[in-house]
Design a protein around this motif. Sequence first.
Motif: not given
Length: 212
Positions: A84-85, A87-97
């Motif tokens: 359940e988390d 996409i939220k977790r991976q969006v946050q990781q992606s935005e930190c690239l």
Amino acid sequence: CYNDEEYVRKAIHSALAQTCPNIEVIIIDDGSTDDSPEIIQSFGGQVRWEQQANQGAPAARNRGLKLAEGKYVKFLDADDVLLEDCIKRQVQQSECLPEDKKAVVFGDAIWVDEDGTELDGYDDLRERKPDEDPVTHLLHSNPLTSCPLHRRDYLQDVGGFDPSLPRSQEHDLHLRLALAGVEFVYQPGPTYYFRQHGGSDRISGRAYAEQG
């Protein structure tokens, strides 16, 4: 989805239950002959869906990609389940690239049997080593279909999945992305439940080369 009436409801629920806001759930039914279309329709306006003549998973995924409007895309087969988390977790990781880095993040899969019981199977994924070529890295750590959070524009640039391949279409896609300059950044942590079962239509059960 193709003839996955036993599992598709759980797959859709896992997409709708994502903790990330602004989720767009697109379902392509690839000519199912079971009750999958009725189950999909029961979700009403919560999802966007289309049915097409059976063309195979790559064509269905490519159609979903064409309909998608978001910056990021997560592929999900109808017999698998997202955490359940995820996409939220991976969006946050992606935005930190770094902004100048052409890259996507990917995580791990939890292998389960047809009843959802965890199995010992896993993929030995790792980070790219210093000075390691991105293609060489992917030859060792090429993730399963739902492990990465893709950038829609990167997928469009390479033309999406290759419909001519009977299996391992995600490995081909990822290598073409790497050759186009996309780096795959490993972020340890589970992303989805990858279901193993003996269905005759499973992609993983097909030969690498099939005669038409």
